[in-house]
Design a protein around this motif. Sequence first.
Motif, PDB file in Angstrom:
ATOM      1  N   ALA A 127       0.811  -1.216   0.000  1.00 39.84           N
ATOM      2  CA  ALA A 127       0.000   0.000   0.000  1.00 39.84           C
ATOM      3  C   ALA A 127       0.846   1.268   0.000  1.00 39.84           C
ATOM      4  CB  ALA A 127      -0.917  -0.002   1.213  1.00 39.84           C
ATOM      5  N   VAL A 128       0.385   2.260  -0.772  1.00 39.35           N
ATOM      6  CA  VAL A 128       0.895   3.627  -0.703  1.00 39.35           C
ATOM      7  C   VAL A 128      -0.335   4.477  -0.423  1.00 39.35           C
ATOM      8  CG1 VAL A 128       2.088   5.486  -1.901  1.00 39.35           C
ATOM      9  CG2 VAL A 128       2.638   3.113  -2.438  1.00 39.35           C
TER      10      VAL A 128
ATOM     11  N   SER B  66      -3.500  13.789   8.882  1.00 39.96           N
ATOM     12  CA  SER B  66      -2.270  14.525   8.532  1.00 39.96           C
ATOM     13  C   SER B  66      -1.497  14.856   9.794  1.00 39.96           C
ATOM     14  CB  SER B  66      -2.555  15.837   7.783  1.00 39.96           C
ATOM     15  OG  SER B  66      -3.859  15.941   7.322  1.00 39.96           O
TER      16      SER B  66
ATOM     17  N   GLN C 148       0.261  11.749  12.059  1.00 37.89           N
ATOM     18  CA  GLN C 148       1.612  11.314  11.676  1.00 37.89           C
ATOM     19  C   GLN C 148       2.690  11.885  12.582  1.00 37.89           C
ATOM     20  OE1 GLN C 148       2.033  12.201   7.373  1.00 37.89           O
ATOM     21  NE2 GLN C 148      -0.174  11.972   7.349  1.00 37.89           N
TER      22      GLN C 148
ATOM     23  N   PHE D 223       2.878   6.508  10.848  1.00 31.66           N
ATOM     24  CA  PHE D 223       2.240   5.408  10.127  1.00 31.66           C
ATOM     25  C   PHE D 223       3.319   4.524   9.496  1.00 31.66           C
ATOM     26  CE2 PHE D 223      -1.586   8.391   9.379  1.00 31.66           C
ATOM     27  CZ  PHE D 223      -2.238   7.913  10.509  1.00 31.66           C
TER      28      PHE D 223
ATOM     29  N   LEU E  96       3.454   2.971   6.721  1.00 31.55           N
ATOM     30  CA  LEU E  96       3.330   2.812   5.264  1.00 31.55           C
ATOM     31  C   LEU E  96       3.791   4.109   4.602  1.00 31.55           C
ATOM     32  CD1 LEU E  96      -0.192   1.107   4.981  1.00 31.55           C
ATOM     33  CD2 LEU E  96       2.012   0.069   4.385  1.00 31.55           C
ATOM     34  N   PRO E  97       4.156   4.055   3.308  1.00 28.03           N
ATOM     35  CA  PRO E  97       4.484   5.302   2.611  1.00 28.03           C
ATOM     36  C   PRO E  97       3.248   6.211   2.551  1.00 28.03           C
ATOM     37  CG  PRO E  97       5.133   3.378   1.316  1.00 28.03           C
ATOM     38  CD  PRO E  97       4.299   2.872   2.445  1.00 28.03           C
ATOM     39  N   ILE E  98       3.446   7.450   2.930  1.00 29.49           N
ATOM     40  CA  ILE E  98       2.335   8.395   3.004  1.00 29.49           C
ATOM     41  C   ILE E  98       2.621   9.592   2.116  1.00 29.49           C
ATOM     42  CG2 ILE E  98       1.005   9.954   4.505  1.00 29.49           C
ATOM     43  CD1 ILE E  98       0.668   7.076   5.365  1.00 29.49           C
ATOM     44  N   LEU E  99       1.680   9.900   1.255  1.00 33.14           N
ATOM     45  CA  LEU E  99       1.787  11.133   0.473  1.00 33.14           C
ATOM     46  C   LEU E  99       0.707  12.087   0.971  1.00 33.14           C
ATOM     47  CD1 LEU E  99       2.738  12.968  -1.767  1.00 33.14           C
ATOM     48  CD2 LEU E  99       1.477  11.588  -3.417  1.00 33.14           C
ATOM     49  N   ASN E 100       1.132  13.101   1.700  1.00 31.24           N
ATOM     50  CA  ASN E 100       0.174  14.110   2.143  1.00 31.24           C
ATOM     51  C   ASN E 100      -0.133  15.031   0.976  1.00 31.24           C
ATOM     52  OD1 ASN E 100      -0.254  13.846   5.192  1.00 31.24           O
ATOM     53  ND2 ASN E 100       1.961  13.664   5.002  1.00 31.24           N
ATOM     54  N   ILE E 101      -1.374  15.505   0.931  1.00 32.86           N
ATOM     55  CA  ILE E 101      -1.776  16.350  -0.207  1.00 32.86           C
ATOM     56  C   ILE E 101      -2.839  17.345   0.257  1.00 32.86           C
ATOM     57  CG2 ILE E 101      -3.540  14.704  -1.029  1.00 32.86           C
ATOM     58  CD1 ILE E 101      -1.243  16.898  -3.250  1.00 32.86           C
ATOM     59  N   VAL E 102      -3.015  18.385  -0.533  1.00 39.86           N
ATOM     60  CA  VAL E 102      -3.996  19.423  -0.189  1.00 39.86           C
ATOM     61  C   VAL E 102      -5.405  18.817  -0.141  1.00 39.86           C
ATOM     62  CG1 VAL E 102      -2.621  21.327  -1.048  1.00 39.86           C
ATOM     63  CG2 VAL E 102      -4.151  20.126  -2.610  1.00 39.86           C
TER      64      VAL E 102
ATOM     65  N   THR F 253      -4.827  13.102  -6.959  1.00 39.33           N
ATOM     66  CA  THR F 253      -3.412  12.777  -6.747  1.00 39.33           C
ATOM     67  C   THR F 253      -3.215  11.263  -6.798  1.00 39.33           C
ATOM     68  OG1 THR F 253      -3.209  14.726  -5.340  1.00 39.33           O
ATOM     69  CG2 THR F 253      -1.461  13.093  -5.183  1.00 39.33           C
TER      70      THR F 253
ATOM     71  N   LEU G  68      -0.827   8.985  -9.234  1.00 37.64           N
ATOM     72  CA  LEU G  68       0.156   8.085  -8.618  1.00 37.64           C
ATOM     73  C   LEU G  68      -0.072   6.644  -9.065  1.00 37.64           C
ATOM     74  CD1 LEU G  68       2.484   7.652  -6.640  1.00 37.64           C
ATOM     75  CD2 LEU G  68       0.819   7.622  -4.776  1.00 37.64           C
TER      76      LEU G  68
END
Lengths: 405, 124, 301
Positions: C41-42, C51, C54, C62, C64-70, C77, C81
């Motif tokens: 999982a990403v 947000s 974390q 967390f 797992l790889p986390i991509l925070n976004i607006v 997004t 990805l």
Amino acid sequence: MGMPKLLAMRGNEAVAYAAKYARVEVVAAYPITPQTIIVEKIDELISKGEMDAEMIHVESEHSALAATYGAAIGGVRAFTATSSHGLMYMYEVLWWTAGSRIPVVMAVVTRAMGPPWNIHVSHEDILATRDTGWLVSMAENNQEAFDLTLQMFRITEDPRVYLPGIVGLDGFILSHTVEPVELPDQETVDEFLPPRRQPYVMEPGEPKAMGNLVPDEYFEELRMDMQQSMENAVKVIREVGKEYAKYFGRDYSDLVECYKCSDADYIVAGTGSWMGDAKIAADKLREKGYRVGVMRLRWIRPFPWSDVREAAMSKRAVIVMDRSLSTGHAGPLFLELSSALEAKPSMIGVPAGIGGVDISYEDIERFTEKAIQLVEEHGRVYIPAMWYHLGKIFPTYPSSHVKLD
Amino acid sequence: MAVSESEESRKRGVVAVVEPAGHKLPLSMAGPGAMGKTGYWRTQRPVVNTEKCTGCYLCWLYCPDNVIEMVPGKGPRGQDIPVIDYDYCKGCGVCAAVCPVKAIDMVDESKFLAKEKEEGDGNA
Amino acid sequence: MAVNIKKLPKKPYVMPGHAACPGCPESMGFKYLGMALGDKAVVVIPAGCSSVIQGLWPRQGFGLPILNIVFAAAASTASGLARALKRRGVDAQVVVWAGDGGTADIGFQALSAAAERGEDIIYICVDNEAYMNTGIQRSGLTPYGAWTTTTHTGKRQFKKPLPQIVAAHRVPYVATTSVGYPWDFIAKLKKAASIRGFKYIHLHAPCPVGWRFDPSLTAKIAQLAVETGAWILYEYENGKLRLNPPSNRLIDPEKRKPVEEYLKLQGRFRHLKPEDVEMIKKEIETNWEEITRALKIQGDL
Ligand code: SF4
Ligand code: SF4
């Protein structure tokens, strides 16, 4: 190796071809006039099998840049394009992309901001990106729109830079106007443009987080790093511009294009397609005995500070053509140039041509001559906004010109 | 790769960010204590009665802070039992509430603080 | 897909010492997400409690790889990805982990578009029924009658029926889940991961801070919501509706616990007048009627 070929095409098509030659893998975009042809062309190239990429047909510009960013952070070359309200709609994502240090290339086809609705050229959209951390460039013609787009991939993906970049081209004047454009062959482009590099990739594996909270001190350090990278970008742009000449015969090592500047007393400065008309105006004024040169900003960010100073610091006056106005003060380029030149020469800002009002070389000749006469009459002056509208001069805020000496 | 872990930080379970090409990046690495020792937040301490515990894993499953480890076979009847990491346990009491046999008591933290003071160990 | 609790992964997908409030349903839920999907999982997270959970750089809470976004850009997004990782041949499961505001309000446009395009992602709405991160403001998913800092006398509108709205996009999988039933959530996540296309999972997540209850009761209140019929566990697989345990036994209103048991534990409902409780009961009935009608049309009832 194949041969370059010369084709007649609109500016938007030139940009679409550049994305194809750069081997862009994901494109996400939303229609807005006058940008739409770029996306249509890319979609056409993909469906004809001429371009191996995926198009994400998003529902808004906010999503267009977000999806482009998502693809880029996932490790592929990604591209989008927009104009005007679309650019403003994606504004917060501009900041997010730059702050993430993820290379992305976007074309901005310049257009006025409403209301009322106006689809014609203005620089108020593109110049509003100045503070976001994106590299910002402006093309003068369709060939340059192509060339800058191709170079932008290499510049933004340079490890010294790692910032996203915008290529601006003027709505309709370039976007919808057919000009000859030389297209390279793919092999040469592949040699010029190395495989994509980026500072990190979001993928399964390392449980890292991009963008969680940081202490304020580290936040500031991140910004300092971005500023340093902008400075590095000046060097990278010169290097890449020089190399571009080696591969394709056109040299882009100058961030500022100077036309007859060396012996000039007066400099007309600005950016975008109308600077071609400014060059004609300069020649006309020279016929009248005024030594006029033209300084065209090819790059807005990084701001070509030293080039500008070198070209214009010792001049008698700089007349700044601004297709945009920071309402309540002056045109953004005027403000930028005044600060770089410390207002040592006389500075006259001319907001003009906003919302697509046609400005011919004769108009430029007229307001430049007027500005020169003011300087010759009063000595050193500083006039933030001397509006030129339908052949007439309207000194606006501050309401009278400021005499310095 | 943009982010790498030093051997030492890997051992501690805390992983640092290194900057590729010298850049500072907005990246963090998973690790315990992203908000420090959250055990300090606690006003109630969950205490497991291993005699009662059946080793059903429910407290382990529900603990929102993931501070319960099930230790295999360590119970008085050879059952798996929960061991709580008090450095990070926030004392929410979810574990006690979901335990089907009421094997977890929530005890006022002040009792432990007083005891620790007596033992001259105030910086648990 | 039955879930054996003892055989669930022991790997920490939520790190001790994260920034969530005590008894947080989001960190609870994120644990299950990791247990279900593992290291493939990403996770894309728009603005919201998660947000902040974390915690602070250089660590994150967390596993797992986390991509925070607006706020408004989670689904878009994640779309980009997922496309990129697929093009690179990376074996990944891109997941959106968004709150109720990020899903039903500001993120709704992007969500609807990603569903319509059939993006290959799992979108999870962690529904704590208000903007908790900014201090408990009402959202489109706040239920009728609930107090928030922007509905001081109780919200006068009903909760958006978001799972049905997403299901109306005719995506292959939509499910409702609850932090009170981790095995159900985990099983549904695993099922979603085995399906290509757009998957939507709505996770009911009672928040002790915003709902005003003792933090020890998070799981219990989540279970009460289901037992009283106020929250219904079901799934749409290729448009076919199925009730899941224990909701499948609750079609008969007699079998449900009185909703007052659920309401009385929560401070946000303290001010309710009898007529408000009647409205809430009516809303619950409407929800069940819709489910029953759909099951009848399918011939499953
Ligand atoms: S009190 Fe809360 S944080 Fe502590 S072990 Fe129990 S459930 Fe976990
Ligand atoms: S929930 Fe209770 S019985 Fe089950 S393992 Fe935890 S302490 Fe033991």
